[in-house]
Design an enzyme around this catalytic site. Structure first.
Site, PDB file in Angstrom:
ATOM      1  N   ASP A  67       0.821  -1.212   0.000  1.00 31.52           N
ATOM      2  CA  ASP A  67       0.000   0.000   0.000  1.00 31.52           C
ATOM      3  C   ASP A  67       0.849   1.253   0.000  1.00 31.52           C
ATOM      4  O   ASP A  67       2.074   1.206   0.139  1.00 31.52           O
ATOM      5  CB  ASP A  67      -0.946  -0.004   1.209  1.00 31.52           C
ATOM      6  CG  ASP A  67      -0.279  -0.528   2.481  1.00 31.52           C
ATOM      7  OD1 ASP A  67       0.918  -0.246   2.684  1.00 31.52           O
ATOM      8  OD2 ASP A  67      -0.943  -1.211   3.268  1.00 31.52           O
ATOM      9  N   ASN A 136      -7.927  -3.181  14.197  1.00 34.07           N
ATOM     10  CA  ASN A 136      -9.293  -3.528  13.773  1.00 34.07           C
ATOM     11  C   ASN A 136      -9.320  -4.716  12.826  1.00 34.07           C
ATOM     12  O   ASN A 136     -10.362  -5.038  12.260  1.00 34.07           O
ATOM     13  CB  ASN A 136      -9.977  -2.322  13.123  1.00 34.07           C
ATOM     14  CG  ASN A 136      -9.256  -1.832  11.874  1.00 34.07           C
ATOM     15  OD1 ASN A 136      -8.277  -2.435  11.428  1.00 34.07           O
ATOM     16  ND2 ASN A 136      -9.734  -0.739  11.296  1.00 34.07           N
ATOM     17  N   HIS A 138      -7.385  -5.071  10.030  1.00 37.05           N
ATOM     18  CA  HIS A 138      -7.072  -4.836   8.619  1.00 37.05           C
ATOM     19  C   HIS A 138      -5.747  -5.483   8.234  1.00 37.05           C
ATOM     20  O   HIS A 138      -4.847  -5.640   9.048  1.00 37.05           O
ATOM     21  CB  HIS A 138      -7.083  -3.340   8.268  1.00 37.05           C
ATOM     22  CG  HIS A 138      -5.939  -2.531   8.787  1.00 37.05           C
ATOM     23  ND1 HIS A 138      -6.130  -1.373   9.513  1.00 37.05           N
ATOM     24  CD2 HIS A 138      -4.596  -2.663   8.676  1.00 37.05           C
ATOM     25  CE1 HIS A 138      -4.960  -0.844   9.814  1.00 37.05           C
ATOM     26  NE2 HIS A 138      -4.010  -1.619   9.317  1.00 37.05           N
ATOM     27  N   GLU A 143      -9.810  -2.270   5.269  1.00 32.97           N
ATOM     28  CA  GLU A 143     -10.511  -2.025   6.519  1.00 32.97           C
ATOM     29  C   GLU A 143     -11.761  -2.902   6.641  1.00 32.97           C
ATOM     30  O   GLU A 143     -12.326  -3.337   5.630  1.00 32.97           O
ATOM     31  CB  GLU A 143     -10.933  -0.553   6.590  1.00 32.97           C
ATOM     32  CG  GLU A 143      -9.788   0.456   6.503  1.00 32.97           C
ATOM     33  CD  GLU A 143      -9.065   0.660   7.814  1.00 32.97           C
ATOM     34  OE1 GLU A 143      -8.900  -0.314   8.577  1.00 32.97           O
ATOM     35  OE2 GLU A 143      -8.661   1.809   8.082  1.00 32.97           O
TER      36      GLU A 143
END
Length: 242
Positions: A67, A136, A138, A143
């Site tokens: 990313d 979370n 990811h 996400e």
């Protein structure tokens, strides 16, 4: 899924680097998927040291980053392009043309996503994909959501993710709101996956990801569906596992 726990960060780093070095020694032209953030830094230090010692060459390899932030120039100190140069790529013998990182400053971000997918496809399957995991769940910047994207795409970063990355920028408001990320489908196409997790704050999400239900609300849980995953944990990150 092979889950290994380490008391020593040094031993964890050596184990992660050892997997990558073994692949390159067997297949010098291997395609590697690489991650950023605090988690892989020690592994990258070991890989750079192995190169200095003449144990491994990266000259024929190709690397693809998961990313990149949208809106950061490559020269920005917190861009993932700068991160990779600082921690690994600038310290080994890999030619720049074989290093691939999404362009977060592209005029047409959708076209940049499609371009990145084409380059990935042409390079062939990723031989080993390294991953960290967000609080979370990811992976990359995929996400939690009702649906997950299979291919490279633009993502709106959730508040929790921006807060977690604020330590690099000084405050959450300075963390870019968007990123380009490989999709979960692309990640799961890798021949082998290496998940590295450190710290007590990740214990709960590690348990959810590795032992909970497979759900888009925890993207890392989809690693349970992959046939060849190695998980490297320090004792704190693995404390919640049965």
């Amino acid at each position: 899924m092979n889950i290994l726990k380490f008391r020593s960060q040094k031993e964890l780093n050596q184990a992660g680097a050892g997997m990558i070095i073994e692949i390159l020694q067997t297949n010098p032209g291997a395609v590697l998927g690489l991650a950023t953030g605090g988690t892989p830094v020690g592994i990258y230090q070991e890989l750079a040291a192995a190169h200095r010692q003449g144990l491994v060459s990266y000259a024929k390899a190709a690397v693809f980053n998961l990313d990149e932030y949208v809106g950061l120039e490559r020269g920005h100190p917190e861009s993932y392009y700068s991160y990779m140069q600082r921690h690994l790529l600038g310290k080994i013998d890999i030619p720049p043309k074989q290093c691939h990182i999404p362009d977060g400053m592209a005029a047409d971000l959708e076209s940049e996503c499609r371009r990145y997918d084409r380059v990935l496809e042409e390079a062939g399957p990723i031989d080993l994909q390294m991953l960290g995991i967000g609080h979370n769940g990811h992976i990359g910047f995929n996400e939690p959501d009702e649906e997950l994207e299979h291919v490279t795409h633009i993502v709106e970063l959730q508040e929790q993710t921006r807060e977690a990355n604020a330590r690099f920028f000084g405050m959450p408001e300075k963390v870019p709101a968007q990123a380009i990320t490989m999709g979960v489908g692309t990640i799961l196409k890798a021949k082998r996956i290496l998940l590295v997790v450190r710290g007590p704050d990740k214990a709960d999400i590690v348990k959810r990801a590795l032992q909970g239900p497979v759900t888009t609300k925890c993207p890392a849980s989809f690693l349970q569906t992959h046939p060849d995953v190695t998980v490297l944990l320090d004792t704190d990150a693995g404390s919640g596992l049965g």
